[in-house]
Design an enzyme around this catalytic site. Structure first.
Site, PDB file in Angstrom:
ATOM      1  N   GLY A  46     -20.021 -25.680 -10.334  1.00 11.38           N
ATOM      2  CA  GLY A  46     -19.604 -26.012 -11.691  1.00 11.38           C
ATOM      3  C   GLY A  46     -18.620 -24.978 -12.178  1.00 11.38           C
ATOM      4  O   GLY A  46     -18.662 -23.820 -11.743  1.00 11.38           O
ATOM      5  N   GLN A  51     -13.479 -20.097 -17.654  1.00 13.25           N
ATOM      6  CA  GLN A  51     -13.575 -19.266 -16.443  1.00 13.25           C
ATOM      7  C   GLN A  51     -12.246 -19.127 -15.697  1.00 13.25           C
ATOM      8  O   GLN A  51     -12.114 -18.287 -14.825  1.00 13.25           O
ATOM      9  CB  GLN A  51     -14.648 -19.814 -15.485  1.00 13.25           C
ATOM     10  CG  GLN A  51     -16.055 -19.717 -16.051  1.00 13.25           C
ATOM     11  CD  GLN A  51     -17.063 -20.234 -15.055  1.00 13.25           C
ATOM     12  OE1 GLN A  51     -17.346 -21.427 -15.020  1.00 13.25           O
ATOM     13  NE2 GLN A  51     -17.597 -19.360 -14.216  1.00 13.25           N
ATOM     14  N   LEU A  90     -19.868 -18.080 -10.916  1.00  7.21           N
ATOM     15  CA  LEU A  90     -18.668 -17.533 -10.265  1.00  7.21           C
ATOM     16  C   LEU A  90     -18.085 -16.356 -11.054  1.00  7.21           C
ATOM     17  O   LEU A  90     -17.389 -15.530 -10.484  1.00  7.21           O
ATOM     18  CB  LEU A  90     -17.603 -18.625 -10.102  1.00  7.21           C
ATOM     19  CG  LEU A  90     -17.916 -19.724  -9.077  1.00  7.21           C
ATOM     20  CD1 LEU A  90     -16.820 -20.784  -9.093  1.00  7.21           C
ATOM     21  CD2 LEU A  90     -18.079 -19.148  -7.683  1.00  7.21           C
ATOM     22  N   HIS A 131     -25.650 -24.875 -18.136  1.00  9.29           N
ATOM     23  CA  HIS A 131     -24.977 -23.608 -17.813  1.00  9.29           C
ATOM     24  C   HIS A 131     -23.496 -23.681 -18.222  1.00  9.29           C
ATOM     25  O   HIS A 131     -22.971 -22.765 -18.860  1.00  9.29           O
ATOM     26  CB  HIS A 131     -25.130 -23.334 -16.311  1.00  9.29           C
ATOM     27  CG  HIS A 131     -24.408 -22.126 -15.806  1.00  9.29           C
ATOM     28  ND1 HIS A 131     -25.061 -21.056 -15.214  1.00  9.29           N
ATOM     29  CD2 HIS A 131     -23.090 -21.802 -15.769  1.00  9.29           C
ATOM     30  CE1 HIS A 131     -24.160 -20.144 -14.867  1.00  9.29           C
ATOM     31  NE2 HIS A 131     -22.960 -20.572 -15.181  1.00  9.29           N
TER      32      HIS A 131
HETATM   33 CO    CO Z   1     -21.046 -19.876 -14.880  1.00  8.77          CO
END
Ligand code: CO
Length: 158
Positions: A46, A51, A90, A131
Protein backbone atom coordinates in the site's frame (compact mmCIF):
# COMPACT_ATOMS: atom_id res chain seq x y z
CA UNK A 1 5.73 5.95 -15.41
CA UNK A 2 8.47 6.72 -12.97
CA UNK A 3 9.59 5.36 -9.64
CA UNK A 4 9.49 8.21 -7.12
CA UNK A 5 11.45 8.63 -3.90
CA UNK A 6 9.76 7.49 -0.70
CA UNK A 7 9.53 10.07 2.07
CA UNK A 8 10.89 8.59 5.32
CA UNK A 9 9.95 9.08 8.97
CA UNK A 10 11.51 12.22 10.40
CA UNK A 11 10.26 14.30 7.47
CA UNK A 12 7.63 16.94 8.34
CA UNK A 13 5.79 16.06 5.13
CA UNK A 14 4.56 12.76 6.56
CA UNK A 15 2.90 14.66 9.42
CA UNK A 16 0.85 16.95 7.20
CA UNK A 17 -2.81 16.49 6.38
CA UNK A 18 -3.37 15.72 2.70
CA UNK A 19 -5.90 17.75 0.74
CA UNK A 20 -8.92 16.42 -1.15
CA UNK A 21 -8.32 15.62 -4.81
CA UNK A 22 -10.54 17.99 -6.82
CA UNK A 23 -9.21 17.50 -10.35
CA UNK A 24 -9.52 14.01 -11.78
CA UNK A 25 -7.13 14.82 -14.59
CA UNK A 26 -3.94 13.63 -16.27
CA UNK A 27 -1.79 14.77 -13.36
CA UNK A 28 -3.76 12.50 -11.04
CA UNK A 29 -3.45 9.58 -13.47
CA UNK A 30 0.31 10.12 -13.67
CA UNK A 31 0.58 10.31 -9.89
CA UNK A 32 -1.36 7.04 -9.47
CA UNK A 33 0.69 5.28 -12.16
CA UNK A 34 3.90 6.42 -10.48
CA UNK A 35 2.66 5.40 -7.02
CA UNK A 36 1.82 1.92 -8.29
CA UNK A 37 5.20 1.55 -9.96
CA UNK A 38 6.99 2.85 -6.87
CA UNK A 39 5.07 0.51 -4.56
CA UNK A 40 5.85 -2.52 -6.71
CA UNK A 41 9.52 -1.53 -7.01
CA UNK A 42 9.80 -1.13 -3.21
CA UNK A 43 7.78 -4.30 -2.56
CA UNK A 44 5.03 -2.56 -0.61
CA UNK A 45 1.36 -3.51 -0.45
CA UNK A 46 0.00 0.00 0.00
CA UNK A 47 1.13 3.55 -0.65
CA UNK A 48 -0.35 6.97 0.07
CA UNK A 49 0.52 9.98 -2.10
CA UNK A 50 2.11 11.77 0.86
CA UNK A 51 4.74 9.01 0.87
CA UNK A 52 5.97 10.29 -2.49
CA UNK A 53 5.69 13.88 -1.24
CA UNK A 54 2.30 14.75 -2.75
CA UNK A 55 -0.21 16.01 -0.19
CA UNK A 56 -3.35 14.71 -1.89
CA UNK A 57 -5.84 12.11 -0.65
CA UNK A 58 -4.84 9.31 -3.02
CA UNK A 59 -3.92 5.70 -2.17
CA UNK A 60 -2.90 2.58 -4.06
CA UNK A 61 -3.30 -0.88 -2.46
CA UNK A 62 -2.50 -4.34 -3.79
CA UNK A 63 -5.74 -6.13 -2.92
CA UNK A 64 -4.79 -9.43 -4.57
CA UNK A 65 -1.51 -10.54 -6.14
CA UNK A 66 -1.00 -8.16 -9.09
CA UNK A 67 -4.43 -6.58 -8.61
CA UNK A 68 -4.41 -2.95 -7.49
CA UNK A 69 -7.10 -0.67 -6.14
CA UNK A 70 -6.88 3.10 -6.45
CA UNK A 71 -8.65 4.97 -3.69
CA UNK A 72 -9.24 8.72 -3.94
CA UNK A 73 -10.75 10.87 -1.16
CA UNK A 74 -11.74 7.86 0.98
CA UNK A 75 -14.13 8.07 3.90
CA UNK A 76 -14.64 5.18 6.31
CA UNK A 77 -18.40 4.72 6.63
CA UNK A 78 -18.45 1.54 8.72
CA UNK A 79 -16.06 -0.46 10.83
CA UNK A 80 -16.39 -3.59 12.95
CA UNK A 81 -14.31 -5.72 15.24
CA UNK A 82 -10.69 -5.50 16.26
CA UNK A 83 -7.63 -7.52 15.25
CA UNK A 84 -4.06 -7.07 16.45
CA UNK A 85 -1.45 -7.99 13.87
CA UNK A 86 2.00 -7.05 12.62
CA UNK A 87 2.42 -3.93 10.49
CA UNK A 88 5.19 -2.16 8.63
CA UNK A 89 5.53 0.85 6.35
CA UNK A 90 7.74 1.82 3.40
CA UNK A 91 8.34 5.16 5.14
CA UNK A 92 9.62 3.39 8.28
CA UNK A 93 12.22 0.86 7.06
CA UNK A 94 13.03 -2.23 9.10
CA UNK A 95 10.50 -1.78 11.86
CA UNK A 96 7.44 -3.93 12.43
CA UNK A 97 5.10 -4.10 15.37
CA UNK A 98 1.62 -5.29 16.31
CA UNK A 99 -1.13 -2.72 15.81
CA UNK A 100 -4.86 -3.00 16.59
CA UNK A 101 -7.14 -2.31 13.61
CA UNK A 102 -10.80 -2.95 12.76
CA UNK A 103 -11.44 -6.42 11.34
CA UNK A 104 -13.84 -4.98 8.77
CA UNK A 105 -14.18 -1.59 7.13
CA UNK A 106 -16.43 -0.15 4.47
CA UNK A 107 -15.28 2.94 2.65
CA UNK A 108 -16.68 5.38 0.17
CA UNK A 109 -14.17 6.73 -2.34
CA UNK A 110 -13.60 7.80 -5.94
CA UNK A 111 -11.70 6.19 -8.77
CA UNK A 112 -9.25 8.07 -11.02
CA UNK A 113 -12.11 9.16 -13.29
CA UNK A 114 -14.09 10.70 -10.45
CA UNK A 115 -16.61 7.86 -10.16
CA UNK A 116 -17.79 7.19 -6.62
CA UNK A 117 -17.66 3.63 -5.32
CA UNK A 118 -17.92 1.65 -2.10
CA UNK A 119 -15.38 -0.93 -1.04
CA UNK A 120 -15.56 -3.47 1.77
CA UNK A 121 -12.43 -4.98 3.22
CA UNK A 122 -11.65 -7.54 5.91
CA UNK A 123 -8.62 -8.57 7.92
CA UNK A 124 -5.35 -7.85 6.10
CA UNK A 125 -6.85 -5.56 3.45
CA UNK A 126 -8.91 -3.70 6.08
CA UNK A 127 -5.61 -3.19 7.93
CA UNK A 128 -3.97 -1.78 4.78
CA UNK A 129 -6.91 0.54 4.10
CA UNK A 130 -6.82 1.94 7.64
CA UNK A 131 -3.02 2.29 7.60
CA UNK A 132 -3.10 4.23 4.32
CA UNK A 133 -6.04 6.44 5.32
CA UNK A 134 -4.11 7.32 8.50
CA UNK A 135 -1.26 8.54 6.25
CA UNK A 136 -3.65 11.05 4.68
CA UNK A 137 -4.12 12.60 8.11
CA UNK A 138 -0.43 12.60 9.05
CA UNK A 139 -0.75 9.55 11.31
CA UNK A 140 1.84 6.73 11.26
CA UNK A 141 1.42 3.23 12.68
CA UNK A 142 4.20 3.93 15.18
CA UNK A 143 1.89 6.51 16.81
CA UNK A 144 -0.62 3.83 17.77
CA UNK A 145 1.23 1.56 20.20
CA UNK A 146 3.72 1.75 23.03
CA UNK A 147 6.31 -0.17 20.97
CA UNK A 148 5.93 2.31 18.16
CA UNK A 149 6.31 5.29 20.46
CA UNK A 150 9.44 3.68 21.96
CA UNK A 151 10.78 3.19 18.43
CA UNK A 152 10.30 6.91 17.68
CA UNK A 153 12.08 7.85 20.91
CA UNK A 154 14.99 5.50 20.19
CA UNK A 155 15.43 6.98 16.70
CA UNK A 156 14.86 10.57 17.83
CA UNK A 157 12.09 11.07 15.28
CA UNK A 158 8.57 12.41 15.56
CO1 CO B 1 2.72 3.34 5.60
Amino acid sequence: MAVRNIVKIGSDTLRKKSKLVSNFDEDLAELLDDMKKTMIERKGVGLAAVQVGVLRRAIVIEIEPNKYLEIINPVIIEKKGKVVDSEGCLSIPNFYTDVPRPRYVKIEAFDRNGNKFEFEAEDYIARCVCHEIDHLDGVLFVDLTKDGINYKKSKGVV
